[in-house]
Design a protein around this motif. Structure first.
Motif, PDB file in Angstrom:
ATOM      1  N   THR A  84      18.749  47.491 -19.314  1.00  0.00           N
ATOM      2  CA  THR A  84      19.094  46.693 -18.138  1.00  0.00           C
ATOM      3  C   THR A  84      19.171  45.215 -18.499  1.00  0.00           C
ATOM      4  N   MET A  85      18.261  44.756 -19.330  1.00  0.00           N
ATOM      5  CA  MET A  85      18.278  43.357 -19.760  1.00  0.00           C
ATOM      6  C   MET A  85      19.594  43.034 -20.487  1.00  0.00           C
ATOM      7  N   ILE A  86      20.020  43.924 -21.370  1.00  0.00           N
ATOM      8  CA  ILE A  86      21.255  43.710 -22.121  1.00  0.00           C
ATOM      9  C   ILE A  86      22.464  43.782 -21.192  1.00  0.00           C
ATOM     10  N   VAL A  87      22.495  44.789 -20.311  1.00  0.00           N
ATOM     11  CA  VAL A  87      23.612  44.917 -19.374  1.00  0.00           C
ATOM     12  C   VAL A  87      23.700  43.691 -18.470  1.00  0.00           C
ATOM     13  N   ASN A  88      22.568  43.191 -18.001  1.00  0.00           N
ATOM     14  CA  ASN A  88      22.592  41.983 -17.163  1.00  0.00           C
ATOM     15  C   ASN A  88      23.153  40.787 -17.922  1.00  0.00           C
ATOM     16  N   ALA A  89      22.812  40.659 -19.195  1.00  0.00           N
ATOM     17  CA  ALA A  89      23.363  39.573 -20.009  1.00  0.00           C
ATOM     18  C   ALA A  89      24.878  39.727 -20.152  1.00  0.00           C
ATOM     19  N   LEU A  90      25.333  40.962 -20.309  1.00  0.00           N
ATOM     20  CA  LEU A  90      26.778  41.212 -20.439  1.00  0.00           C
ATOM     21  C   LEU A  90      27.496  40.964 -19.114  1.00  0.00           C
ATOM     22  N   ILE A  91      26.863  41.304 -18.006  1.00  0.00           N
ATOM     23  CA  ILE A  91      27.447  41.022 -16.684  1.00  0.00           C
ATOM     24  C   ILE A  91      27.586  39.521 -16.487  1.00  0.00           C
ATOM     25  N   VAL A 147      24.929  58.188 -17.402  1.00  0.00           N
ATOM     26  CA  VAL A 147      25.453  57.881 -16.070  1.00  0.00           C
ATOM     27  C   VAL A 147      24.353  57.358 -15.149  1.00  0.00           C
ATOM     28  N   ASP A 148      23.204  58.022 -15.132  1.00  0.00           N
ATOM     29  CA  ASP A 148      22.119  57.599 -14.233  1.00  0.00           C
ATOM     30  C   ASP A 148      21.690  56.160 -14.501  1.00  0.00           C
ATOM     31  N   PHE A 149      21.645  55.777 -15.774  1.00  0.00           N
ATOM     32  CA  PHE A 149      21.287  54.401 -16.126  1.00  0.00           C
ATOM     33  C   PHE A 149      22.272  53.417 -15.503  1.00  0.00           C
ATOM     34  N   PHE A 150      23.570  53.674 -15.652  1.00  0.00           N
ATOM     35  CA  PHE A 150      24.562  52.740 -15.114  1.00  0.00           C
ATOM     36  C   PHE A 150      24.557  52.726 -13.590  1.00  0.00           C
ATOM     37  N   VAL A 151      24.408  53.878 -12.956  1.00  0.00           N
ATOM     38  CA  VAL A 151      24.342  53.932 -11.495  1.00  0.00           C
ATOM     39  C   VAL A 151      23.139  53.125 -11.005  1.00  0.00           C
ATOM     40  N   LYS A 152      22.002  53.273 -11.682  1.00  0.00           N
ATOM     41  CA  LYS A 152      20.795  52.505 -11.335  1.00  0.00           C
ATOM     42  C   LYS A 152      21.061  50.998 -11.450  1.00  0.00           C
TER      43      LYS A 152
END
Length: 155
Positions: free
Chosen positions: A87-94, A112-117
């Motif tokens: 989530t930390m990495i995805v937030n940085a990419l967002i 999929v569940d990770f991305f939906v979350k």
């Protein structure tokens, strides 16, 4: 001893650690392999997470069009799954996508569940012809792809 995990833009000195992390996933068939040369060429697209100077996670953004970027090569070292690092990495990419003023961010994933979350929605991958013609045409799973497409609209 408590250590802090930080996210930052990748540097050329991260290439070997990135290669090893991505290669571990590629050998399992769950991530496309990336050569060291390709990693160095696209190092500016990567975000890395580190703890005590050790690279423990990564992800990259790839522009598929004026209004679409893809999260690629999202992974973490053993022992870090389920601890918020993804989530930390995805937030940085967002945040990176927002800085580029790109309104849509997508991924092809088995998680999929990770991305939906994390606020993504499942969609048909056929709505991303940019992805299909950029990468999928070269993939060994092209005619039997079992990855799921997810997208998040950025406001």
């Amino acid at each position: 001893m408590n250590t802090t995990i930080t996210c930052r833009k990748a540097l050329p000195t991260d290439v070997e650690a990135l290669y090893e992390l991505i290669q571990a996933y590629a050998l399992q068939g769950i991530m496309l392999p990336r050569s060291r040369e390709a990693l160095l060429r696209h190092i500016d697209s990567f975000v890395v997470a580190e703890e005590a100077g050790r690279l423990i996670g990564c992800g990259s953004l790839f522009r598929l069009g004026a209004d679409l970027v893809e999260i690629r090569s999202l992974g973490m070292a053993d022992g870090y799954k389920g601890k918020g690092l993804g989530t930390m990495i995805v937030n940085a990419l967002i945040e990176e996508a927002r800085a580029l003023q790109v309104p849509k961010i997508m991924a092809l994933t088995y998680a999929v569940d990770f991305f939906v979350k994390n606020g993504f929605s499942v969609v048909e991958k056929e709505i991303f012809p940019e992805k299909v013609w950029t990468d999928c045409v070269h993939c060994s799973k092209q005619h039997a792809c079992d990855e799921i497409a997810v997208v998040k609209l950025l406001s």
